[in-house]
Design a protein around this motif. Sequence first.
Motif, PDB file in Angstrom:
ATOM      1  N   ARG A  40       0.866  -1.182   0.000  1.00 19.85           N
ATOM      2  CA  ARG A  40       0.000   0.000   0.000  1.00 19.85           C
ATOM      3  C   ARG A  40       0.899   1.227   0.000  1.00 19.85           C
ATOM      4  O   ARG A  40       1.806   1.318   0.828  1.00 19.85           O
ATOM      5  CB  ARG A  40      -0.900  -0.006   1.235  1.00 19.85           C
ATOM      6  N   LYS A  41       0.658   2.170  -0.905  1.00 18.98           N
ATOM      7  CA  LYS A  41       1.509   3.355  -1.069  1.00 18.98           C
ATOM      8  C   LYS A  41       2.969   2.916  -1.195  1.00 18.98           C
ATOM      9  O   LYS A  41       3.298   2.166  -2.106  1.00 18.98           O
ATOM     10  CB  LYS A  41       1.307   4.336   0.085  1.00 18.98           C
ATOM     11  N   GLY A  50      -0.120   3.824   5.529  1.00 19.96           N
ATOM     12  CA  GLY A  50       0.215   2.932   4.427  1.00 19.96           C
ATOM     13  C   GLY A  50       0.643   1.564   4.921  1.00 19.96           C
ATOM     14  O   GLY A  50       0.312   0.537   4.319  1.00 19.96           O
ATOM     15  N   GLY A  76      -2.423  -0.427   5.863  1.00 15.22           N
ATOM     16  CA  GLY A  76      -3.066  -0.938   4.654  1.00 15.22           C
ATOM     17  C   GLY A  76      -2.309  -2.109   4.055  1.00 15.22           C
ATOM     18  O   GLY A  76      -2.911  -3.067   3.551  1.00 15.22           O
ATOM     19  N   ALA A  77      -0.976  -2.054   4.116  1.00 13.31           N
ATOM     20  CA  ALA A  77      -0.156  -3.142   3.589  1.00 13.31           C
ATOM     21  C   ALA A  77      -0.346  -4.409   4.414  1.00 13.31           C
ATOM     22  O   ALA A  77      -0.439  -5.513   3.869  1.00 13.31           O
ATOM     23  CB  ALA A  77       1.314  -2.736   3.576  1.00 13.31           C
ATOM     24  N   HIS A 102      -3.710  -5.939   3.540  1.00 14.09           N
ATOM     25  CA  HIS A 102      -3.626  -6.623   2.250  1.00 14.09           C
ATOM     26  C   HIS A 102      -2.931  -7.975   2.403  1.00 14.09           C
ATOM     27  O   HIS A 102      -3.385  -8.989   1.862  1.00 14.09           O
ATOM     28  CB  HIS A 102      -2.872  -5.724   1.263  1.00 14.09           C
ATOM     29  N   ARG A 128      -4.756  -4.814  -4.628  1.00 15.57           N
ATOM     30  CA  ARG A 128      -3.776  -3.861  -4.116  1.00 15.57           C
ATOM     31  C   ARG A 128      -4.293  -2.462  -4.390  1.00 15.57           C
ATOM     32  O   ARG A 128      -4.645  -2.117  -5.525  1.00 15.57           O
ATOM     33  CB  ARG A 128      -2.432  -4.063  -4.827  1.00 15.57           C
ATOM     34  N   ASP A 129      -4.359  -1.632  -3.359  1.00 16.55           N
ATOM     35  CA  ASP A 129      -4.812  -0.255  -3.503  1.00 16.55           C
ATOM     36  C   ASP A 129      -3.693   0.537  -4.166  1.00 16.55           C
ATOM     37  O   ASP A 129      -2.676   0.835  -3.548  1.00 16.55           O
ATOM     38  CB  ASP A 129      -5.164   0.325  -2.126  1.00 16.55           C
TER      39      ASP A 129
END
Length: 145
Positions: free
Chosen positions: A27-28, A89, A92-93, A96, A121-122
């Motif tokens: 993420r990011k 981020g 979020g990772a 995921h 994946r964003d």
Amino acid sequence: MAPVQPSAPLRAQEIDSLGRAYATGRRKDAVARVWVKPGTGKITVNGRDQEVYFARPTLRLVINQPFGVTEREGQYDVIATVKGGGLSGQAGAVKHGIAQALSKYEPALRSAVKAEGFLTRDSRAVERKKYGKAKARRSFQFSKR
């Protein structure tokens, strides 16, 4: 005509010699390596407990979303190592990675996790700065005189 088979999970269970499922979450700019195994629900991030590493309650909510959707709260232990990016981020990772590892450990859960969009994946990331601009899109302040 061939007999119709019951809908079995199309994918095989992927676990290592220690009984863990591994996945990578992104993420990011953050990348998380996540291992999931049956346990008491303990989540460890970079060697620290989730309450210590992710102090904000919203970030802990983000991490636990895959377990809430699959109704597996407190049934799996998670060990994650995260690098890069900021805390948001990284959370979020980890989310995921947990979603992917869960679907590898229990392939039957894949449809529930996929329906919520946790396996995707964003891809949103910070836009680059352009020349002649103050930021990515913001112009310099206009001066009449």
